[in-house]
Design a protein around this motif. Structure first.
Motif, PDB file in Angstrom:
ATOM      1  N   ASP A  11     -19.485  36.650  27.924  1.00 46.59           N
ATOM      2  CA  ASP A  11     -20.850  36.724  28.461  1.00 46.59           C
ATOM      3  C   ASP A  11     -20.809  37.029  29.961  1.00 46.59           C
ATOM      4  O   ASP A  11     -20.133  36.340  30.728  1.00 46.59           O
ATOM      5  CB  ASP A  11     -21.558  35.392  28.197  1.00 46.59           C
ATOM      6  CG  ASP A  11     -23.032  35.439  28.565  1.00 46.59           C
ATOM      7  OD1 ASP A  11     -23.536  36.539  28.831  1.00 46.59           O
ATOM      8  OD2 ASP A  11     -23.667  34.366  28.581  1.00 46.59           O
ATOM      9  N   GLU A  12     -21.534  38.060  30.370  1.00 47.86           N
ATOM     10  CA  GLU A  12     -21.550  38.468  31.773  1.00 47.86           C
ATOM     11  C   GLU A  12     -22.661  37.804  32.576  1.00 47.86           C
ATOM     12  O   GLU A  12     -22.768  38.013  33.781  1.00 47.86           O
ATOM     13  CB  GLU A  12     -21.695  39.994  31.862  1.00 47.86           C
ATOM     14  CG  GLU A  12     -20.495  40.739  31.281  1.00 47.86           C
ATOM     15  CD  GLU A  12     -20.662  42.244  31.372  1.00 47.86           C
ATOM     16  OE1 GLU A  12     -21.796  42.694  31.657  1.00 47.86           O
ATOM     17  OE2 GLU A  12     -19.669  42.966  31.149  1.00 47.86           O
ATOM     18  N   GLY A  13     -23.518  37.035  31.903  1.00 51.29           N
ATOM     19  CA  GLY A  13     -24.567  36.318  32.614  1.00 51.29           C
ATOM     20  C   GLY A  13     -25.810  37.159  32.817  1.00 51.29           C
ATOM     21  O   GLY A  13     -25.882  38.338  32.433  1.00 51.29           O
ATOM     22  N   TYR A  14     -26.810  36.550  33.463  1.00 52.45           N
ATOM     23  CA  TYR A  14     -28.102  37.209  33.651  1.00 52.45           C
ATOM     24  C   TYR A  14     -28.717  36.766  34.972  1.00 52.45           C
ATOM     25  O   TYR A  14     -28.657  35.586  35.335  1.00 52.45           O
ATOM     26  CB  TYR A  14     -29.038  36.852  32.497  1.00 52.45           C
ATOM     27  CG  TYR A  14     -30.447  37.373  32.682  1.00 52.45           C
ATOM     28  CD1 TYR A  14     -30.778  38.676  32.350  1.00 52.45           C
ATOM     29  CD2 TYR A  14     -31.439  36.543  33.187  1.00 52.45           C
ATOM     30  CE1 TYR A  14     -32.064  39.158  32.514  1.00 52.45           C
ATOM     31  CE2 TYR A  14     -32.740  37.021  33.355  1.00 52.45           C
ATOM     32  CZ  TYR A  14     -33.048  38.328  33.018  1.00 52.45           C
ATOM     33  OH  TYR A  14     -34.321  38.792  33.186  1.00 52.45           O
ATOM     34  N   THR A  17     -25.375  31.959  33.041  1.00 49.24           N
ATOM     35  CA  THR A  17     -24.343  32.376  32.095  1.00 49.24           C
ATOM     36  C   THR A  17     -24.304  31.337  30.990  1.00 49.24           C
ATOM     37  O   THR A  17     -23.625  30.311  31.084  1.00 49.24           O
ATOM     38  CB  THR A  17     -22.972  32.506  32.773  1.00 49.24           C
ATOM     39  OG1 THR A  17     -23.090  33.350  33.928  1.00 49.24           O
ATOM     40  CG2 THR A  17     -21.956  33.093  31.816  1.00 49.24           C
ATOM     41  N   VAL A  18     -25.066  31.596  29.942  1.00 45.17           N
ATOM     42  CA  VAL A  18     -25.185  30.630  28.852  1.00 45.17           C
ATOM     43  C   VAL A  18     -23.842  30.455  28.158  1.00 45.17           C
ATOM     44  O   VAL A  18     -23.483  29.361  27.733  1.00 45.17           O
ATOM     45  CB  VAL A  18     -26.268  31.084  27.854  1.00 45.17           C
ATOM     46  CG1 VAL A  18     -26.384  30.103  26.697  1.00 45.17           C
ATOM     47  CG2 VAL A  18     -27.602  31.220  28.563  1.00 45.17           C
ATOM     48  N   GLY A  19     -23.066  31.537  28.023  1.00 46.99           N
ATOM     49  CA  GLY A  19     -21.767  31.441  27.354  1.00 46.99           C
ATOM     50  C   GLY A  19     -20.853  30.425  28.008  1.00 46.99           C
ATOM     51  O   GLY A  19     -20.219  29.605  27.325  1.00 46.99           O
ATOM     52  N   ASP A  20     -20.765  30.443  29.338  1.00 46.35           N
ATOM     53  CA  ASP A  20     -19.912  29.475  30.035  1.00 46.35           C
ATOM     54  C   ASP A  20     -20.427  28.055  29.843  1.00 46.35           C
ATOM     55  O   ASP A  20     -19.638  27.107  29.688  1.00 46.35           O
ATOM     56  CB  ASP A  20     -19.864  29.810  31.529  1.00 46.35           C
ATOM     57  CG  ASP A  20     -19.116  31.107  31.808  1.00 46.35           C
ATOM     58  OD1 ASP A  20     -18.421  31.590  30.883  1.00 46.35           O
ATOM     59  OD2 ASP A  20     -19.247  31.644  32.917  1.00 46.35           O
ATOM     60  N   SER A  55     -26.494  36.200  27.427  1.00 46.35           N
ATOM     61  CA  SER A  55     -27.475  35.571  28.319  1.00 46.35           C
ATOM     62  C   SER A  55     -28.667  36.486  28.556  1.00 46.35           C
ATOM     63  O   SER A  55     -29.822  36.040  28.600  1.00 46.35           O
ATOM     64  CB  SER A  55     -26.825  35.211  29.657  1.00 46.35           C
ATOM     65  OG  SER A  55     -25.855  34.204  29.488  1.00 46.35           O
ATOM     66  N   GLU A  56     -28.409  37.771  28.684  1.00 47.84           N
ATOM     67  CA  GLU A  56     -29.495  38.715  28.943  1.00 47.84           C
ATOM     68  C   GLU A  56     -30.488  38.727  27.784  1.00 47.84           C
ATOM     69  O   GLU A  56     -31.706  38.690  27.987  1.00 47.84           O
ATOM     70  CB  GLU A  56     -28.917  40.119  29.149  1.00 47.84           C
ATOM     71  CG  GLU A  56     -29.976  41.176  29.413  1.00 47.84           C
ATOM     72  CD  GLU A  56     -29.368  42.553  29.606  1.00 47.84           C
ATOM     73  OE1 GLU A  56     -30.135  43.527  29.709  1.00 47.84           O
ATOM     74  OE2 GLU A  56     -28.119  42.650  29.644  1.00 47.84           O
ATOM     75  N   PHE A  59     -29.242  26.250  25.922  1.00 48.37           N
ATOM     76  CA  PHE A  59     -30.259  27.175  26.408  1.00 48.37           C
ATOM     77  C   PHE A  59     -31.502  26.425  26.876  1.00 48.37           C
ATOM     78  O   PHE A  59     -32.060  26.723  27.931  1.00 48.37           O
ATOM     79  CB  PHE A  59     -30.625  28.159  25.301  1.00 48.37           C
ATOM     80  CG  PHE A  59     -31.704  29.136  25.700  1.00 48.37           C
ATOM     81  CD1 PHE A  59     -31.489  30.051  26.708  1.00 48.37           C
ATOM     82  CD2 PHE A  59     -32.924  29.122  25.057  1.00 48.37           C
ATOM     83  CE1 PHE A  59     -32.472  30.950  27.072  1.00 48.37           C
ATOM     84  CE2 PHE A  59     -33.914  30.011  25.417  1.00 48.37           C
ATOM     85  CZ  PHE A  59     -33.680  30.930  26.422  1.00 48.37           C
ATOM     86  N   ALA A  60     -31.937  25.445  26.080  1.00 48.57           N
ATOM     87  CA  ALA A  60     -33.116  24.663  26.469  1.00 48.57           C
ATOM     88  C   ALA A  60     -32.874  23.953  27.800  1.00 48.57           C
ATOM     89  O   ALA A  60     -33.730  23.945  28.693  1.00 48.57           O
ATOM     90  CB  ALA A  60     -33.455  23.655  25.371  1.00 48.57           C
TER      91      ALA A  60
END
Length: 732
Positions: free
Chosen positions: A61-64, A74-77, A119-120, A167-168
């Protein structure tokens, strides 16, 4: 009975007469128990060891980050960090290529890849008109193990759940971060300008809410007028005694209630249309009744005058309702409703209706007065009244058309904005008299329903007005704060509800589990499968190991002991005694050890033991009778039953998820009823289910007795032929 007991006692002595036979009996007794204990222990709590299953997680994930959200997300991290603290699976955090290759090689049972744009896509509701689902890529190695993909599938669900929770929390934290960032940058003139623009839009929105509330209030007033018009029209039809066969279905549409705003608006629109139709029909009734009134020679002129005066009064009530409708339409804002041209056309039509109704009312009153004074002008008024009634109907029809072209589409458009449509109830009328009675009932019911319509519209208008007031108050305070240049006031206004916003976005939902007939562990849940199938196997082993027939030497000794020839049923029942004894020993050792050593849950331990005893007797009697009747074919039948009962008994998988033919076979399998009994003993009895299952298990005994005592005799010749054919092969 003496022969049966003598044979049974002799068999017990013979089977314990040497060491080898004793060892065989011990093996037969202990094998079912060993089978049960080993499998129950292995299945005691396998899901507590899922932490040993390797599950790869790779995040690319590259983030948003955007202009609206100045904080990089960066939700993935965040998910990876949260999973590091989760021990339900052996999470291995690695690269994308290693996760995929490791799953192929079997190093990992499964893998989840969090993609670059994760994330995007999760934040698309900030940037896009339509929300796009963020997707995880799940890899599973289904070759490694049958159950592992199911367990790791739960792991994938855990990752998805962790993503949603993270995410929430991220959104909540982002909201707070944005608020904090805005507060820190309030001294920037550009930020103040943005807030000012935002405040202006809030004020405009508040004005829109006020306009909508006013419009709803107007529609409520219009609904009142339509209800009154409907009632007066029904009275006019009743007085004129005209035919109204198709009016009832029109009025009945007002019965479609108003539980929601859209229902209320639809009811208001349809009710107004139907009221205009009913009004037009009422003037038909007036016109049609005039000839009847003047043709009633048998009536006195006073009666005829009273009839005409009553019609005049009803026409006057309608005229008053049309005046009310006109006043309501005139009060509507044409800019936000039907437009000035359409409003003008509708008002002109209503004015014509009111004028012609006034003329009709006056003509009816004049005719009544002429009849009373018995003047010659009374007859001349007859055609004038009919003409005025026709003109009034034409005017109402014109108003109805104008209403349908102008105001009704606006109401329908407002109705569609809340995504609902009104339904109309239709009904028939069998006679003119029934129609009039039905119209009167419908008008009364419609009055109640229209009151609900008006209440709903007024309540919604009040809610919108209250919301508008709050927004207007906020807008005013924000403008005052900006005009004063006091950024502290702006900070207070922006920062007062950030906690509430975060709580709303990240509100968790908890599932409260409450078990019915709870079972302490998975081993106890599988005890039915691993207890009663081994008892069936033990019965088959007895039928294979022990002879089901009595030798000539034993039979001769028995006849000498009882002093008479022994009968076939005595040999059959007496020799079964040793099978029953070993079967009871098998179930006592197996079930007793399961309770005492394995310590499985048992709400009713003695019923657990009773189930084992009764089941082992039925199983052993089944195997003994089949082998005694069919020889080696009987052994094959016992094995076939074993195969079918592994899944067909419902001890492992629910029958509802298996093919239909398995469910159809299940009631005809002895282990099915044993499983039902043992589950009641383990978790608790419901509605005598234990005893009902016991009765069904014992129903297998009568057919076996019929086979062993009666039908077995004709099979003796078949068995001798079968044995001869098998021995002739020199291989079997």
């Amino acid at each position: 009975m003496n022969a049966i007991i003598t044979l049974f006692v002799g068999d017990l002595k013979r089977i314990t007469s040497n060491v080898v036979s004793i060892i065989i009996v011990i093996g037969l007794v202990t094998i079912p128990g060993l089978f049960s204990w080993f499998n129950i222990a292995a299945s005691w709590d396998p899901f507590s060891n899922t932490g040993n299953l390797k599950f790869a997680v790779a995040s690319v994930d590259e983030g948003y980050q955007s202009d609206l959200i100045p904080v990089k997300i960066t939700v993935g991290d965040s998910v990876v960090n949260a999973l590091r603290a989760n021990s339900q699976l052996d999470w291995t955090f690695t690269t994308e290529s290693d996760a995929i290759d490791g799953t192929k090689s079997g190093e990992y049972y499964a893998a989840v890849i969090i993609p670059k744009d994760f994330s995007e896509k999760m934040m698309t509701f900030f940037t896009a008109d339509t929300v796009s689902h963020a997707k995880l890529t799940y890899y599973t190695n289904e070759k490694a193990n049958a159950l592992a993909p199911k367990v790791t599938g739960q792991g994938a669900d855990q990752v998805a759940a962790q993503v949603n929770e993270t995410f929430a929390q991220t959104i909540a934290g982002t909201a707070l971060s944005i608020a904090s960032s805005l507060l820190d940058r309030l001294d920037d003139p550009q930020a103040a300008q943005m807030i000012g623009s935002f405040t202006t839009k809030i004020a405009d929105f508040a004005d829109d809410l006020d306009d909508t509330a006013a419009m709803l209030t107007m529609y409520g007033t219009l609904t009142d007028s339509a209800g009154s018009l409907m009632s007066s029209s029904v009275e006019l039809i009743d007085t004129a005694s005209g035919s109204a066969a198709d009016v009832k279905s029109q009025v009945d549409s007002a019965k479609s209630g108003a539980a929601t705003v859209s229902d209320a608006l639809a009811s208001a629109s349809d009710t107004m249309t139907d009221a205009l139709k009913t009004s037009a029909n009422s003037f038909d009734a007036v016109s049609n009744s005039i000839d009847d009134v003047y043709a009633s020679a048998s009536k006195s002129s006073d009666d005829l005058a009273a009839s005409l005066a009553a019609q005049a009064a009803n026409v006057d009530r309608q005229r008053a309702q049309y005046q009310s409708i006109r006043d309501t339409v005139a009060a509507l804002d044409p800019a936000t409703t039907i437009g000035s041209d359409a409003q003008s056309t509708l008002l002109d039509g209503l004015d014509r209706v009111i004028a012609r109704q006034t003329a009709l009312r006056d003509a009816l009153n004049d005719a009544a007065s002429d009849l009373t004074s018995k003047t010659a002008d009374a007859t001349a008024k007859r055609q004038q009244i009919k003409d005025l009634a026709d003109q009034a109907k034409a005017s109402v029809t014109s108003v109805q058309s104008d209403f349908n072209k102008s105001l009704k589409p606006q109401i329908d458009a407002l109705t569609s904005s809340v995504n609902d449509l009104a339904g109309t109830l239709t009904s028939g009328s069998t006679s003119a008299a029934d129609a009039i009675d039905g119209l009167r009932d419908t008008a009364d019911s419609a009055g109640t329903k229209l009151a609900d319509v008006k209440t709903t519209l007024n309540e919604t208008a009040a809610t919108l007005t209250a919301a508008s007031a709050k927004l207007s108050d906020f807008s005013t305070k924000m403008k005052d704060a900006l005009n004063s240049g006091d950024m502290a006031q702006v900070r207070d206004l922006l920062g007062s509800d950030t906690d509430a916003t975060a709580a709303t976005l990240a509100a968790p939902v908890q599932l409260k589990r409450k078990a019915i007939f709870p079972v302490a562990n998975f081993g106890s849940s599988l005890a039915p499968l691993y207890t009663f199938l081994p008892l069936w196997v033990g019965s088959l082993l007895m039928a294979v190991t022990l002879k089901t027939s009595v030798s000539r030497r034993v039979r001769d000794g028995l006849e000498t002991a009882i002093g008479r020839p022994v009968r076939p049923h005595e040999l059959y029942l007496g020799h079964y005694g040793v099978f029953a004894t070993i079967a009871l020993l098998q179930s006592t050792v197996s079930c007793g050890g399961t309770l005492l050593f394995m310590r499985i849950q048992a709400v009713h331990p003695w019923l657990f033991m009773l189930d084992g005893w009764m089941s082992s007797l039925v199983y052993s009697f089944f195997a003994y009778t089949m082998v005694a009747s069919f020889g080696n074919v009987g052994k094959a039948i016992g094995v076939l039953y074993l195969v079918v009962q592994i899944c067909g008994s419902g001890a492992a998988y629910p029958l509802q998820i298996l093919p239909d033919f398995v469910g159809a076979l299940s009631p005809w399998l002895p282990v099915t009823h044993s499983v039902t009994m043992v589950r009641a003993a383990i978790a608790g009895i419901y509605a005598n289910d234990y005893w009902i299952a016991l009765e069904r298990l014992l129903l297998f005994v009568p057919p076996l007795l019929l086979l062993g005592l009666v039908l077995r005799k004709p099979l003796i010749g078949f068995n001798k032929w079968y044995v001869a054919q098998v021995e002739s092969t020199k291989l079997l």
